[in-house]
Structure formats: structure tokens, C-alpha cells
Design a protein around this motif. Structure first.
Motif, PDB file in Angstrom:
ATOM      1  N   LYS A  32       0.772  -1.221   0.055  1.00  0.00           N
ATOM      2  CA  LYS A  32      -0.093  -0.244   0.354  1.00  0.00           C
ATOM      3  C   LYS A  32       1.133   1.130  -0.176  1.00  0.00           C
ATOM      4  CE  LYS A  32      -4.121  -1.544   2.140  1.00  0.00           C
ATOM      5  NZ  LYS A  32      -4.901  -1.555   4.134  1.00  0.00           N
ATOM      6  N   HIS A  33       0.742   2.780  -0.534  1.00  0.00           N
ATOM      7  CA  HIS A  33       1.451   3.126  -0.887  1.00  0.00           C
ATOM      8  C   HIS A  33       1.124   4.150   0.704  1.00  0.00           C
ATOM      9  CE1 HIS A  33       3.210   7.288  -2.585  1.00  0.00           C
ATOM     10  NE2 HIS A  33       2.164   7.760  -1.799  1.00  0.00           N
ATOM     11  N   GLY A  34       2.716   4.410   0.550  1.00  0.00           N
ATOM     12  CA  GLY A  34       2.388   4.759   2.167  1.00  0.00           C
ATOM     13  C   GLY A  34       3.170   3.932   3.705  1.00  0.00           C
ATOM     14  N   SER A  35       2.362   2.454   3.333  1.00  0.00           N
ATOM     15  CA  SER A  35       2.900   1.427   4.431  1.00  0.00           C
ATOM     16  C   SER A  35       3.817   0.603   4.129  1.00  0.00           C
ATOM     17  CB  SER A  35       1.630   0.242   4.065  1.00  0.00           C
ATOM     18  OG  SER A  35       1.863  -0.140   2.832  1.00  0.00           O
ATOM     19  N   LYS A  36       3.710   0.224   5.505  1.00  0.00           N
ATOM     20  CA  LYS A  36       5.226  -0.775   5.994  1.00  0.00           C
ATOM     21  C   LYS A  36       5.003  -1.865   5.178  1.00  0.00           C
ATOM     22  CE  LYS A  36       5.969   0.670  10.756  1.00  0.00           C
ATOM     23  NZ  LYS A  36       6.076  -1.076  12.187  1.00  0.00           N
ATOM     24  N   PRO A  37       6.214  -2.692   4.466  1.00  0.00           N
ATOM     25  CA  PRO A  37       5.806  -3.949   3.970  1.00  0.00           C
ATOM     26  C   PRO A  37       5.290  -5.014   4.217  1.00  0.00           C
ATOM     27  CG  PRO A  37       7.615  -2.469   3.726  1.00  0.00           C
ATOM     28  CD  PRO A  37       7.433  -2.030   4.414  1.00  0.00           C
ATOM     29  N   ARG A  38       4.609  -5.187   4.082  1.00  0.00           N
ATOM     30  CA  ARG A  38       4.508  -6.839   4.561  1.00  0.00           C
ATOM     31  C   ARG A  38       4.917  -7.829   4.568  1.00  0.00           C
ATOM     32  NH1 ARG A  38      -0.383  -5.155   1.399  1.00  0.00           N
ATOM     33  NH2 ARG A  38      -1.922  -4.962   2.907  1.00  0.00           N
ATOM     34  N   SER A  39       5.350  -8.183   5.825  1.00  0.00           N
ATOM     35  CA  SER A  39       6.468  -9.366   6.064  1.00  0.00           C
ATOM     36  C   SER A  39       5.542 -10.900   5.791  1.00  0.00           C
ATOM     37  CB  SER A  39       6.617  -9.755   7.691  1.00  0.00           C
ATOM     38  OG  SER A  39       5.581 -10.313   8.429  1.00  0.00           O
ATOM     39  N   PHE A  40       6.647 -11.958   5.478  1.00  0.00           N
ATOM     40  CA  PHE A  40       6.444 -13.091   4.775  1.00  0.00           C
ATOM     41  C   PHE A  40       5.240 -13.804   5.992  1.00  0.00           C
ATOM     42  CE2 PHE A  40       6.698 -17.313   3.995  1.00  0.00           C
ATOM     43  CZ  PHE A  40       5.748 -17.511   2.892  1.00  0.00           C
ATOM     44  N   SER A  41       5.753 -13.158   7.326  1.00  0.00           N
ATOM     45  CA  SER A  41       4.201 -14.525   8.310  1.00  0.00           C
ATOM     46  C   SER A  41       3.261 -13.349   7.794  1.00  0.00           C
ATOM     47  CB  SER A  41       5.509 -13.928   9.264  1.00  0.00           C
ATOM     48  OG  SER A  41       6.422 -13.828   9.712  1.00  0.00           O
ATOM     49  N   GLU A  42       3.007 -12.361   7.303  1.00  0.00           N
ATOM     50  CA  GLU A  42       1.469 -11.741   7.777  1.00  0.00           C
ATOM     51  C   GLU A  42       1.044 -12.574   6.603  1.00  0.00           C
ATOM     52  OE1 GLU A  42       0.840  -7.592   9.142  1.00  0.00           O
ATOM     53  OE2 GLU A  42       3.284  -7.966   7.611  1.00  0.00           O
ATOM     54  N   VAL A  43       1.250 -12.691   5.352  1.00  0.00           N
ATOM     55  CA  VAL A  43       1.166 -13.474   4.245  1.00  0.00           C
ATOM     56  C   VAL A  43       0.781 -14.857   4.165  1.00  0.00           C
ATOM     57  CG1 VAL A  43       1.440 -13.395   1.662  1.00  0.00           C
ATOM     58  CG2 VAL A  43       2.393 -12.072   2.662  1.00  0.00           C
ATOM     59  N   ARG A  44       1.490 -15.485   5.549  1.00  0.00           N
ATOM     60  CA  ARG A  44       1.303 -16.963   5.840  1.00  0.00           C
ATOM     61  C   ARG A  44       0.527 -16.936   6.144  1.00  0.00           C
ATOM     62  NH1 ARG A  44       6.631 -19.636   6.690  1.00  0.00           N
ATOM     63  NH2 ARG A  44       6.698 -20.298   5.119  1.00  0.00           N
TER      64      ARG A  44
END
Length: 124
Positions: A10-22
């Protein structure tokens, strides 16, 4: 090297971690369900047939860290008999690359995972 986030943030957001995606997809089992490869009655330890070669002798096992891995025990299987997590499974099943594009961003296999998990967002 570019510091601009890839198109999956998302624009301006923190990159998502692989753990969040998992967590969002439900791990490898969630990926396999979404791709129509879950075993009947979800007996993950011993599939009646491998999604790649169709033979008996494959399953999902859990590493000490709680990570699910898929493996077919036939060396002639198109999966190569290699244990794989979500991105590797998608890459092998869909014929997608795990290499990141030269210009940055997600690999095609990771993009597929992000789309399956509902975490892909175009054009950040």
C-alpha cells in the motif's frame, strides 16, 4: 538499488512480512486448498495422489518451526522430490519463477501468493 516499494505494498505503508502473508492465506495448506490441491478429507500426511505426478507417496509435513512443507517421495516426480513451502509449491505447480524482476518487486510466484491471500495491491 531502488528503495521504492514494489507494487504489492500500500502506498505509504510498511512492507508486508512473509509471516503476515502466510497467516492471511493459512500457510501451505491454505495455498493448496485455494489451488484445488487439498487431499480428500484433508488428510495432509499422506495424499492418495501427488498433485504433480499423480502417484501415492506425497504429503505435507511440519518443520520444528511450525512451517508446513510439501514433498513427493518419488525422485521422478516433476516436483523433483524437493520439500517446498508456499512460494516453491506455487512456482512448481504453476511454472512460475521465484526470481525477483530486475526492476524490483515481487517474483511471479510470490505475486501469485499475494493475490491468493488477498494482499496484492496494484500500482503503489
Amino acid at each position: 538499488m531502488s528503495t521504492k516499494p514494489g507494487p504489492f505494498y500500500k502506498h505509504g505503508s510498511k512492507p508486508r512480512s512473509f509471516s503476515e502473508v502466510r497467516q492471511a492465506i493459512g500457510g501451505l495448506k491454505g495455498v493448496m486448498r485455494a489451488m484445488g490441491d487439498a487431499p480428500p478429507n484433508e488428510k495432509w500426511g499422506s495424499f492418495p495422489h501427488c498433485p504433480f505426478c499423480g502417484r501415492k507417496g506425497s504429503g505435507v509435513f511440519i518443520l520444528d518451526e511450525g512451517v508446513d512443507m510439501f514433498k513427493c517421495h518419488h525422485t521422478s516426480c516433476s516436483s523433483g522430490g524437493v520439500a517446498m513451502t508456499e512460494v516453491g509449491y506455487i512456482a512448481c505447480r504453476k511454472g512460475l519463477s521465484t526470481a525477483r524482476p530486475v526492476g524490483g518487486g515481487a517474483s511471479p510466484a510470490y505475486e501469485y501468493l499475494l493475490r491468493l491471500s488477498g494482499m496484492w495491491e496494484e500500482g503503489a
